[in-house]
Design an enzyme around this catalytic site. Structure first.
Site, PDB file in Angstrom:
ATOM      1  CB  THR A  49      50.671  58.880  25.439  1.00  0.00           C
ATOM      2  OG1 THR A  49      51.235  59.402  26.648  1.00  0.00           O
ATOM      3  CG2 THR A  49      51.761  58.758  24.392  1.00  0.00           C
ATOM      4  CB  CYS A  50      46.779  57.963  28.494  1.00  0.00           C
ATOM      5  SG  CYS A  50      45.810  56.970  27.367  1.00  0.00           S
ATOM      6  CB  SER A 109      56.841  55.575  32.306  1.00  0.00           C
ATOM      7  OG  SER A 109      57.358  55.739  31.008  1.00  0.00           O
ATOM      8  N   GLY A 115      57.794  49.659  28.548  1.00  0.00           N
ATOM      9  CA  GLY A 115      58.362  49.748  27.207  1.00  0.00           C
ATOM     10  C   GLY A 115      57.467  50.394  26.176  1.00  0.00           C
ATOM     11  CB  ALA A 190      43.281  53.131  28.050  1.00  0.00           C
ATOM     12  CB  ALA A 192      51.735  52.784  31.972  1.00  0.00           C
TER      13      ALA A 192
END
Length: 464
Positions: A49-50, A109, A115, A190, A192
């Site tokens: 992911t990013c 995170s 989520g 883009a 969280a």
């Protein structure tokens, strides 16, 4: 074989390195197969992911697995291995399981408790399943991680701090702009927090969302997750979108200002009589405070959202500690069950060997005493089998109990040594058990997790 995690995230590496390391599409599939084909790797899955690139693998040699995976990440990203290694983290066996559960709960995170990571883990799980790189051990870890993550979100307030921050910000925006149904929103970034903004804007029913991001593919994935009309643009096209936007939400993680008052004025902001609202969710700030001086423009940053910050402070520590307790408890239960299950094939092999010995001795008895009638033969057979079962009952039950503790696999080794068991027999039993169980499990319970629980907040592929 043991579970290994090799990765880098927003906690260990700068944004520029994460962007280079991230893999998507065909490149992700290629890397997944290359990891799986490594000499010391038996199973593999990749979360990319990013803000996170992690390889989950089952390996037979720790150092060999770490070296092979690190080299592959270096080759695919183009980052020299020496540079990459300084930012990689490695988790093995029990720590790998704990890390997987913590990631699923949102504890790792950038926005704690968000989520989106559940949806991203589902995607990694499904890809590994579809590509045939998922086996029994990794399947169990990832499946349980998803369940623990869902439990954490259902039982605690872990996801409320970040969500409340965005919600309060958009409430302030609505007070300035009026009904959200006619609002054109521009989301810059883009990550969280941007993902939460897109989901919240979608629930508010805005007219359109435009996502601008330096990496276009991530902007596309985030735009595709929106429940309202949305499109993606490259960051280079940002100026062209500013004039049409009523609401601008920015959270890029950039080192300097992304939007200055002069830049906005050049785009006509403040000169056309329109109301605009700017929501700066970044630290350090993305948007120049001087924007407030432009006609019709209003700006709110994290410092202005006192209500949300107070809510986050009230909810955060207790919720985070509650989730950590859930993770600790679930890890202990999972590892205990896994250790107990690992000794089961050896117990089966022991009972099989005992049954073979009993059968051979009964056959020899029949040869020596052919005059035994059927009734006597049945009584003798049942008696011998009962004696063997009773002798094996206590040690086999006890070894399963002992195996659930750390180092419990040594008891299986002791059984094989004491009873001279063929090491191939337990392995064959384990393979047969996996072949029967994993097919029904994957097509049953976990299919519901993958396909049936992907809310807007969990399906985003650009946030974690």
């Amino acid at each position: 074989m043991s579970v290994l995690v090799v990765g880098l995230s927003h906690r260990s590496a700068p944004v520029a390195m994460l962007e280079r390391a991230a893999v998507t599409g065909d490149d992700l599939v290629k890397l997944l197969h290359e990891v799986h084909d490594c000499a010391h790797v038996g199973e593999a899955a990749i979360v990319s992911t990013c803000n996170r690139v992690e390889v989950y693998a089952v390996v037979d040699k720790f150092h060999g697995g770490v070296s092979a995976i690190s080299n592959l990440l270096s080759r695919h990203s183009g980052i020299p291995l020496d540079d990459l290694s300084r930012h990689l983290y490695v988790h093995y066996e029990d720590r790998a399981v704990q890390h997987a559960f913590s990631v699923a709960c949102g504890l790792e995170s950038m926005v704690v408790g968000e989520g989106q990571i559940l949806g991203q883990l589902r995607q990694a799980f499904r890809l590994a399943q579809e590509r045939g790189t998922l086996g029994r051990e990794l399947y169990d870890v990832l499946q349980q991680a998803l369940r623990v993550g869902k439990r954490a979100h259902h039982e605690t307030g872990i996801d409320k701090a970040g969500a409340s921050l965005v919600s309060v910000g958009l409430e302030v925006a609505a007070a300035h702009l009026g009904p959200m149904e006619e609002v054109r929103a521009l989301v810059v970034g883009a990550g969280a927090m941007s993902g939460l903004a897109v989901a919240t804007l979608g629930r508010a029913g805005v007219r359109e969302i435009v996502v601008a991001n330096r990496t276009y593919d991530r902007a596309v994935r985030l735009a595709e997750s929106a429940p309202v009309p949305a499109r993606a643009v490259e960051l280079a096209a940002l100026d062209g979108e500013l004039a049409a936007a009523d609401l601008v939400v920015s959270c890029t993680g950039a080192a300097g200002l992304v939007l200055t008052a002069d830049r906005l004025a050049e785009r006509g902001v403040g000169a056309d009589g329109r109301r605009r609202f700017f929501l700066d969710l970044a630290l350090p700030h993305d948007i120049d405070p001087g924007v407030r001086a432009l006609d019709g423009a209003e700006l709110a940053g994290l410092d202005d959202l006192r209500t949300a910050q107070e809510a986050a402070e009230a909810i955060g520590p207790e919720a985070v500690e509650a989730v950590r307790r859930i993770v600790r408890d679930e890890v202990a239960v999972f590892l205990g069950a896994a250790r107990a299950a690992a000794v089961a094939p050896t117990v089966v092999a022991l009972r099989s060997k005992a049954a073979e010995v009993v059968d051979a001795e009964l056959a020899r008895l029949t040869g020596r005493l052919p005059e035994l009638d059927d009734r006597a033969r049945r009584e003798i057979t049942q008696t011998v089998r009962r004696v063997v079962d009773k002798l094996l009952h206590a040690p086999t039950v006890r070894v399963k109990e002992l195996a659930s503790a750390p180092g419990g696999d040594a008891y299986a080794d002791a059984l094989r040594e004491l009873f001279d068991l063929d090491p191939k027999v337990p392995e064959a039993v384990a393979r047969a058990d996996m072949a029967g169980d994993i097919t029904s499990d994957i097509t049953g319970d976990i299919t519901g997790d993958i396909a049936g629980d992907g809310g807007a907040g969990e399906r985003k592929g650009a946030g974690q």
